[in-house]
Design a protein around this motif. Sequence first.
Motif, PDB file in Angstrom:
ATOM      1  N   TYR A   1      11.802   3.623   8.363  1.00  0.00           N
ATOM      2  CA  TYR A   1      11.009   3.194   7.210  1.00  0.00           C
ATOM      3  C   TYR A   1       9.704   2.590   7.710  1.00  0.00           C
ATOM      4  CZ  TYR A   1      15.189   3.640   4.342  1.00  0.00           C
ATOM      5  OH  TYR A   1      16.288   4.128   3.688  1.00  0.00           O
ATOM      6  N   ALA A   2       8.640   2.774   6.958  1.00  0.00           N
ATOM      7  CA  ALA A   2       7.365   2.117   7.252  1.00  0.00           C
ATOM      8  C   ALA A   2       6.857   1.468   5.968  1.00  0.00           C
ATOM      9  CB  ALA A   2       6.343   3.104   7.793  1.00  0.00           C
ATOM     10  N   PHE A   3       6.679   0.162   6.011  1.00  0.00           N
ATOM     11  CA  PHE A   3       6.121  -0.613   4.907  1.00  0.00           C
ATOM     12  C   PHE A   3       4.692  -0.981   5.301  1.00  0.00           C
ATOM     13  CE2 PHE A   3      10.640  -1.341   4.862  1.00  0.00           C
ATOM     14  CZ  PHE A   3      11.000  -1.449   3.521  1.00  0.00           C
ATOM     15  N   THR A   4       3.716  -0.564   4.536  1.00  0.00           N
ATOM     16  CA  THR A   4       2.325  -0.939   4.807  1.00  0.00           C
ATOM     17  C   THR A   4       1.831  -1.793   3.656  1.00  0.00           C
ATOM     18  OG1 THR A   4       1.956   1.089   6.068  1.00  0.00           O
ATOM     19  CG2 THR A   4      -0.002  -0.087   5.292  1.00  0.00           C
ATOM     20  N   TYR A   5       1.258  -2.954   4.006  1.00  0.00           N
ATOM     21  CA  TYR A   5       0.786  -3.888   2.980  1.00  0.00           C
ATOM     22  C   TYR A   5      -0.374  -4.701   3.520  1.00  0.00           C
ATOM     23  CZ  TYR A   5       3.962  -6.978   5.609  1.00  0.00           C
ATOM     24  OH  TYR A   5       4.613  -7.668   6.602  1.00  0.00           O
ATOM     25  N   THR A   6      -1.087  -5.354   2.609  1.00  0.00           N
ATOM     26  CA  THR A   6      -2.137  -6.289   2.996  1.00  0.00           C
ATOM     27  C   THR A   6      -1.732  -7.680   2.527  1.00  0.00           C
ATOM     28  OG1 THR A   6      -3.400  -5.938   0.959  1.00  0.00           O
ATOM     29  CG2 THR A   6      -3.980  -4.570   2.865  1.00  0.00           C
ATOM     30  N   THR A   7      -2.218  -8.673   3.245  1.00  0.00           N
ATOM     31  CA  THR A   7      -1.981 -10.063   2.880  1.00  0.00           C
ATOM     32  C   THR A   7      -3.186 -10.874   3.351  1.00  0.00           C
ATOM     33  OG1 THR A   7      -0.453 -11.953   3.048  1.00  0.00           O
ATOM     34  CG2 THR A   7      -0.645 -10.518   4.985  1.00  0.00           C
ATOM     35  N   ASP A   8      -3.455 -11.970   2.666  1.00  0.00           N
ATOM     36  CA  ASP A   8      -4.572 -12.811   3.065  1.00  0.00           C
ATOM     37  C   ASP A   8      -4.115 -14.264   3.190  1.00  0.00           C
ATOM     38  OD1 ASP A   8      -4.319 -13.694   0.437  1.00  0.00           O
ATOM     39  OD2 ASP A   8      -6.224 -12.872  -0.226  1.00  0.00           O
ATOM     40  N   ARG A   9      -5.031 -15.126   3.607  1.00  0.00           N
ATOM     41  CA  ARG A   9      -4.789 -16.559   3.795  1.00  0.00           C
ATOM     42  C   ARG A   9      -3.709 -16.819   4.856  1.00  0.00           C
ATOM     43  NH1 ARG A   9      -4.780 -19.902  -1.527  1.00  0.00           N
ATOM     44  NH2 ARG A   9      -5.639 -21.401  -0.091  1.00  0.00           N
ATOM     45  N   GLN A  10      -3.578 -15.919   5.820  1.00  0.00           N
ATOM     46  CA  GLN A  10      -2.561 -16.042   6.868  1.00  0.00           C
ATOM     47  C   GLN A  10      -3.114 -16.625   8.168  1.00  0.00           C
ATOM     48  OE1 GLN A  10       0.609 -15.516   6.461  1.00  0.00           O
ATOM     49  NE2 GLN A  10       0.737 -14.263   4.638  1.00  0.00           N
ATOM     50  N   VAL A  11      -4.433 -16.644   8.333  1.00  0.00           N
ATOM     51  CA  VAL A  11      -5.033 -17.191   9.546  1.00  0.00           C
ATOM     52  C   VAL A  11      -5.066 -18.707   9.435  1.00  0.00           C
ATOM     53  CG1 VAL A  11      -7.142 -17.297  10.932  1.00  0.00           C
ATOM     54  CG2 VAL A  11      -6.394 -15.115   9.957  1.00  0.00           C
ATOM     55  N   ARG A  12      -4.698 -19.384  10.519  1.00  0.00           N
ATOM     56  CA  ARG A  12      -4.749 -20.848  10.554  1.00  0.00           C
ATOM     57  C   ARG A  12      -5.977 -21.254  11.366  1.00  0.00           C
ATOM     58  NH1 ARG A  12       1.246 -23.144  11.319  1.00  0.00           N
ATOM     59  NH2 ARG A  12       0.606 -23.215  13.486  1.00  0.00           N
ATOM     60  N   TYR A  13      -6.762 -22.209  10.804  1.00  0.00           N
ATOM     61  CA  TYR A  13      -8.043 -22.621  11.376  1.00  0.00           C
ATOM     62  C   TYR A  13      -7.916 -24.029  11.950  1.00  0.00           C
ATOM     63  CZ  TYR A  13      -9.544 -18.664   8.606  1.00  0.00           C
ATOM     64  OH  TYR A  13      -9.674 -17.408   8.081  1.00  0.00           O
ATOM     65  N   PHE A  14      -8.119 -24.168  13.255  1.00  0.00           N
ATOM     66  CA  PHE A  14      -8.065 -25.451  13.938  1.00  0.00           C
ATOM     67  C   PHE A  14      -9.465 -25.831  14.402  1.00  0.00           C
ATOM     68  CE2 PHE A  14      -3.850 -23.626  14.218  1.00  0.00           C
ATOM     69  CZ  PHE A  14      -3.016 -24.701  13.924  1.00  0.00           C
ATOM     70  N   GLY A  15      -9.603 -27.023  14.936  1.00  0.00           N
ATOM     71  CA  GLY A  15     -10.912 -27.490  15.377  1.00  0.00           C
ATOM     72  C   GLY A  15     -11.505 -26.679  16.508  1.00  0.00           C
ATOM     73  N   ASP A  16     -10.659 -26.218  17.443  1.00  0.00           N
ATOM     74  CA  ASP A  16     -11.173 -25.535  18.630  1.00  0.00           C
ATOM     75  C   ASP A  16     -10.788 -24.061  18.735  1.00  0.00           C
ATOM     76  OD1 ASP A  16      -8.487 -25.983  19.038  1.00  0.00           O
ATOM     77  OD2 ASP A  16      -8.703 -26.639  21.122  1.00  0.00           O
ATOM     78  N   HIS A  17      -9.971 -23.574  17.798  1.00  0.00           N
ATOM     79  CA  HIS A  17      -9.580 -22.163  17.822  1.00  0.00           C
ATOM     80  C   HIS A  17      -8.975 -21.797  16.470  1.00  0.00           C
ATOM     81  CE1 HIS A  17      -5.557 -23.856  18.318  1.00  0.00           C
ATOM     82  NE2 HIS A  17      -5.062 -22.650  18.075  1.00  0.00           N
ATOM     83  N   ASP A  18      -8.734 -20.533  16.270  1.00  0.00           N
ATOM     84  CA  ASP A  18      -8.022 -20.042  15.090  1.00  0.00           C
ATOM     85  C   ASP A  18      -6.836 -19.236  15.584  1.00  0.00           C
ATOM     86  OD1 ASP A  18     -10.021 -21.188  13.515  1.00  0.00           O
ATOM     87  OD2 ASP A  18     -11.191 -19.336  13.475  1.00  0.00           O
ATOM     88  N   GLU A  19      -5.867 -18.975  14.694  1.00  0.00           N
ATOM     89  CA  GLU A  19      -4.692 -18.236  15.161  1.00  0.00           C
ATOM     90  C   GLU A  19      -3.978 -17.538  14.015  1.00  0.00           C
ATOM     91  OE1 GLU A  19      -2.241 -21.347  16.922  1.00  0.00           O
ATOM     92  OE2 GLU A  19      -1.086 -21.528  15.061  1.00  0.00           O
ATOM     93  N   VAL A  20      -3.233 -16.509  14.399  1.00  0.00           N
ATOM     94  CA  VAL A  20      -2.260 -15.882  13.509  1.00  0.00           C
ATOM     95  C   VAL A  20      -0.893 -16.341  13.990  1.00  0.00           C
ATOM     96  CG1 VAL A  20      -1.221 -13.712  12.754  1.00  0.00           C
ATOM     97  CG2 VAL A  20      -3.702 -13.883  13.021  1.00  0.00           C
TER      98      VAL A  20
ATOM     99  N   LEU B   1       0.818  -1.208   0.000  1.00  0.00           N
ATOM    100  CA  LEU B   1       0.000   0.000   0.000  1.00  0.00           C
ATOM    101  C   LEU B   1       0.853   1.259   0.000  1.00  0.00           C
ATOM    102  CD1 LEU B   1      -2.734  -1.061   2.587  1.00  0.00           C
ATOM    103  CD2 LEU B   1      -2.784  -1.270   0.088  1.00  0.00           C
ATOM    104  N   SER B   2       1.934   1.259   0.794  1.00  0.00           N
ATOM    105  CA  SER B   2       2.795   2.442   0.836  1.00  0.00           C
ATOM    106  C   SER B   2       4.133   2.097   1.462  1.00  0.00           C
ATOM    107  CB  SER B   2       2.136   3.581   1.638  1.00  0.00           C
ATOM    108  OG  SER B   2       2.038   3.226   3.000  1.00  0.00           O
ATOM    109  N   VAL B   3       5.129   2.931   1.149  1.00  0.00           N
ATOM    110  CA  VAL B   3       6.452   2.856   1.765  1.00  0.00           C
ATOM    111  C   VAL B   3       6.863   4.295   2.073  1.00  0.00           C
ATOM    112  CG1 VAL B   3       8.879   2.196   1.488  1.00  0.00           C
ATOM    113  CG2 VAL B   3       7.074   0.774   0.476  1.00  0.00           C
ATOM    114  N   THR B   4       7.297   4.531   3.321  1.00  0.00           N
ATOM    115  CA  THR B   4       7.757   5.868   3.685  1.00  0.00           C
ATOM    116  C   THR B   4       9.128   5.780   4.336  1.00  0.00           C
ATOM    117  OG1 THR B   4       6.761   5.840   5.897  1.00  0.00           O
ATOM    118  CG2 THR B   4       5.395   6.693   4.094  1.00  0.00           C
ATOM    119  N   ARG B   5       9.840   6.885   4.304  1.00  0.00           N
ATOM    120  CA  ARG B   5      11.100   7.041   5.041  1.00  0.00           C
ATOM    121  C   ARG B   5      11.015   8.343   5.803  1.00  0.00           C
ATOM    122  NH1 ARG B   5      15.845   9.729   3.570  1.00  0.00           N
ATOM    123  NH2 ARG B   5      15.271   9.606   1.370  1.00  0.00           N
ATOM    124  N   ASP B   6      11.196   8.265   7.099  1.00  0.00           N
ATOM    125  CA  ASP B   6      11.144   9.439   7.964  1.00  0.00           C
ATOM    126  C   ASP B   6       9.836  10.221   7.770  1.00  0.00           C
ATOM    127  OD1 ASP B   6      13.670   8.703   8.890  1.00  0.00           O
ATOM    128  OD2 ASP B   6      14.672   9.875   7.322  1.00  0.00           O
TER     129      ASP B   6
END
Length: 195
Positions: free
Chosen positions: A88-107, A50-55
């Motif tokens: 520096y600031a790197f801002t981005y989006t990503t998907d399919r990163q959550v893991r789904y288990f039988g009793d909980h989900d997690e990052v 989405l964006s990259v900045t420096r200072d």
Amino acid sequence: EVAADGRLTITETITVNAEGRDIRRGIFRDFPLTMEDEEGRTVRVGFDVLSVTRDGLPEAWHTERVTDGIRIYAGSQDTLLQRGEHTYAFTYTTDRQVRYFGDHDEVYWNVTGNGWMFRIDQASARITLPDGARFTETVAYTGPLGAVDTNAEMRINGNMAVFATTRPLQPREGLTIVAGFPKGVVAPPSDGQQR
């Protein structure tokens, strides 16, 4: 920030000391385009810068494919950095990163990556769930890839979990975090999205 549809919006803030040797025109950050799901399968993930900045100001950037991922270059071949600290600031989006288990989900997230040739004085991360959601567990690992050291502090405050290292990380060491939450907070992917 974790959205209800499973998309993550990430801002990485990296402060470096440019001494005119290894950091002369900017920095780069590698990001894997695959992850291991809850069943141990390798899945491809989405990724958009989405964006990259420096200072605090917009910074020139471009990407390049690397083995199993993408490299974001921040800086310009035509511009030498002034010596000293730069953030520096790197801002981005990503998907399919959550893991789904039988009793909980997690990052499960490698915050720093393990490829840095520099010592990391301090690393921290903050994960925010959708409003009203609560974390059920947190774990942090520090050290080289695969290490199970836990040199980090963790705290939960409502829908936010915060992690911070308690010792510097040596070159090729990193911080990886796990943040679990109840099922239903994040919608699982449909059958079509899993392909």
